[in-house]
Design a protein around this motif. Structure first.
Motif, PDB file in Angstrom:
ATOM      1  N   ARG A   1      39.106 -13.006 -94.064  1.00 58.24           N
ATOM      2  CA  ARG A   1      37.666 -13.281 -94.106  1.00 58.24           C
ATOM      3  C   ARG A   1      36.863 -12.165 -93.437  1.00 58.24           C
ATOM      4  NH1 ARG A   1      39.120 -19.408 -92.555  1.00 58.24           N
ATOM      5  NH2 ARG A   1      39.328 -20.236 -94.699  1.00 58.24           N
ATOM      6  N   GLN A   2      37.438 -11.566 -92.404  1.00 58.31           N
ATOM      7  CA  GLN A   2      36.755 -10.454 -91.740  1.00 58.31           C
ATOM      8  C   GLN A   2      36.555  -9.280 -92.692  1.00 58.31           C
ATOM      9  OE1 GLN A   2      38.997  -9.363 -88.260  1.00 58.31           O
ATOM     10  NE2 GLN A   2      38.774 -11.378 -87.301  1.00 58.31           N
ATOM     11  N   HIS A   3      37.467  -9.125 -93.624  1.00 54.28           N
ATOM     12  CA  HIS A   3      37.423  -7.953 -94.501  1.00 54.28           C
ATOM     13  C   HIS A   3      36.892  -8.255 -95.900  1.00 54.28           C
ATOM     14  CE1 HIS A   3      40.276  -6.696 -91.351  1.00 54.28           C
ATOM     15  NE2 HIS A   3      39.846  -5.475 -91.619  1.00 54.28           N
TER      16      HIS A   3
ATOM     17  N   ALA B   1      43.102  -4.927 -93.770  1.00 50.68           N
ATOM     18  CA  ALA B   1      43.548  -6.262 -93.360  1.00 50.68           C
ATOM     19  C   ALA B   1      45.045  -6.269 -93.077  1.00 50.68           C
ATOM     20  CB  ALA B   1      43.198  -7.272 -94.454  1.00 50.68           C
TER      21      ALA B   1
ATOM     22  N   ALA C   1      33.410 -14.725 -95.947  1.00 54.98           N
ATOM     23  CA  ALA C   1      33.666 -16.006 -95.291  1.00 54.98           C
ATOM     24  C   ALA C   1      34.222 -17.066 -96.228  1.00 54.98           C
ATOM     25  CB  ALA C   1      32.384 -16.515 -94.644  1.00 54.98           C
TER      26      ALA C   1
ATOM     27  N   ALA D   1      41.790 -15.928 -91.416  1.00 54.94           N
ATOM     28  CA  ALA D   1      40.733 -15.428 -90.532  1.00 54.94           C
ATOM     29  C   ALA D   1      40.607 -13.905 -90.647  1.00 54.94           C
ATOM     30  CB  ALA D   1      41.026 -15.834 -89.086  1.00 54.94           C
ATOM     31  N   VAL D   2      41.732 -13.215 -90.711  1.00 60.35           N
ATOM     32  CA  VAL D   2      41.699 -11.749 -90.840  1.00 60.35           C
ATOM     33  C   VAL D   2      41.150 -11.355 -92.209  1.00 60.35           C
ATOM     34  CG1 VAL D   2      43.119  -9.661 -90.917  1.00 60.35           C
ATOM     35  CG2 VAL D   2      43.553 -11.416 -89.175  1.00 60.35           C
TER      36      VAL D   2
END
Length: 375
Positions: free
Chosen positions: A359-361, A301, A364, A356-357
């Motif tokens: 949450r990608q890693h 991240a 959610a 947002a970044v």
């Protein structure tokens, strides 16, 4: 130790080598203490710094140094400080021969050999110009070549300088830094009088010490001008506020500065940049972050956010300082709290992008660390 056993001396160091020639470990320990003359060192710090196999053997060597009058022993917790006699004796010893690196990965081990900082934390040197960054800075100091370190906050600039120079003094730069922060000022005395106390620039010049000007580009240019005559061929300044006293730099005096590009208010003027012959960029070492136990998703991240920072999409991205903080919070409060805390460290304008970044890693449900309702 047996009372009949004479204390170790520089000529007859004790045999603590555990299979190596007599006195090998003792000389290593003595040499390391002599390289940190201003520090009280824990047994573990010395063991790690010299890559010894046994902290118990190191402890025995330190106790024998103390018994010989070469070190002072503070027992609670155990810390040791070399004496002047110890410094003299260490200088008289033949240096310990370097050990051959262990088979399979010796180069990586050498690169990660830690150096103790004044606060006891360890700094892991990085590669630079065919050597390590610590060695390069020391060589540049020997040749009086000033260095400007630049990079985002939290990448380890200050830690590097502290590891390289045990005699370091520091001026922490802000927009409110004034000339007196360098030269000194009058302080009130209990009897109602005043006494002039010399500032770090004057002390560094007179004692031949290194001076770090941290966040130098936040300091007003007119204030920074106080450094210039100390750094050029004259190496002489005067103290206008104290009888125009003249101060000459002795051998060993050295100036190094740190600069955080992109930080609000930071201005790198031509006058400042030209005073530093070497400019070194300091970025976060992702391999080191892994080596120090930062989880891989946090590193991925951070790498993504630093790419966004370089592209101008955000004004902040986590560096090594934030990642090490992440690892500590995770160990104490758990992974969700560590992720939420990292999100909360982002500036408000960047918060949603950072979330947002993350949450990608991490999932959610990631959000900034926030107090909840009363139970």
């Amino acid at each position: 130790m047996d009372p009949a056993t004479p204390p170790a001396t520089a000529d007859t160091p004790p045999d603590l080598g555990h299979g190596r020639r007599p006195g090998y470990l003792y000389r290593q320990v003595a040499a390391y203490l002599a390289s940190q003359p201003d520090q009280w060192l824990k047994v573990g710090q010395v063991t790690t710094a010299i890559a010894a196999r046994s902290s118990g053997a190191v402890f025995e060597a330190l106790k024998k140094m103390a018994a010989a009058g070469y070190a002072t022993h503070y027992p609670g917790p155990h810390r040791f400080h070399i004496t002047q006699a110890g410094i003299d004796a260490a200088g008289a010893m033949p240096p310990p021969a370097p050990r051959a690196p262990a088979s399979g990965g010796g180069g990586r081990s050498a690169r990660r050999q830690p150096v103790a900082r004044p606060n006891g934390d360890l700094y892991f040197p990085r590669k630079l110009a065919g050597a390590t960054d610590v060695d390069v800075l020391r060589r540049l100091r020997d040749k009086r070549i000033p260095v400007l370190l630049y990079g985002p906050p939290g990448t380890g600039k200050t830690a590097l300088v502290e590891a390289a120079f045990a005699d370091l003094l520091t001026v922490a730069g802000t927009g409110d830094t004034v000339v007196e922060d360098f030269l000194g000022n009058f302080i009130p005395l209990p009897d109602g009088g005043f006494e002039f106390v010399y500032g770090p620039l004057v002390v560094a010049m007179r004692e031949g010490r290194a001076l770090l000007v941290d966040d130098a580009t936040l300091i007003p240019p007119k204030v920074l001008a106080v450094l210039y005559p100390a750094m050029d061929g004259r190496r002489v300044i005067t103290i206008p506020g104290y009888r125009n006293e003249r101060v000459e730099a002795v051998d060993g005096f050295y100036v190094i500065a740190g600069h955080n590009p992109g930080v609000h208010g930071a201005i790198l003027t031509e006058a400042l940049a030209s005073r530093f012959d070497v400019h070194i960029e300091v970025t976060t070492d992702w391999d080191l972050a892994r080596h120090l136990g930062v989880p891989s998703p946090a590193i991925r991240a951070a790498i993504a956010l630093n790419a966004d920072l370089a592209a101008g999409r955000v004004s902040w991205a986590p560096q090594l300082r934030e990642l090490l903080g992440f690892a500590r919070v995770r160990k104490t409060l758990g992974l969700p709290a560590a992720v939420a805390n990292l999100a909360g460290r982002a500036p408000e304008d960047d918060r949603e992008h950072v979330l947002a970044v993350l949450r990608q890693h991490f999932g959610a449900d990631t959000s900034a660390l926030t107090l909840g309702k009363q139970r």
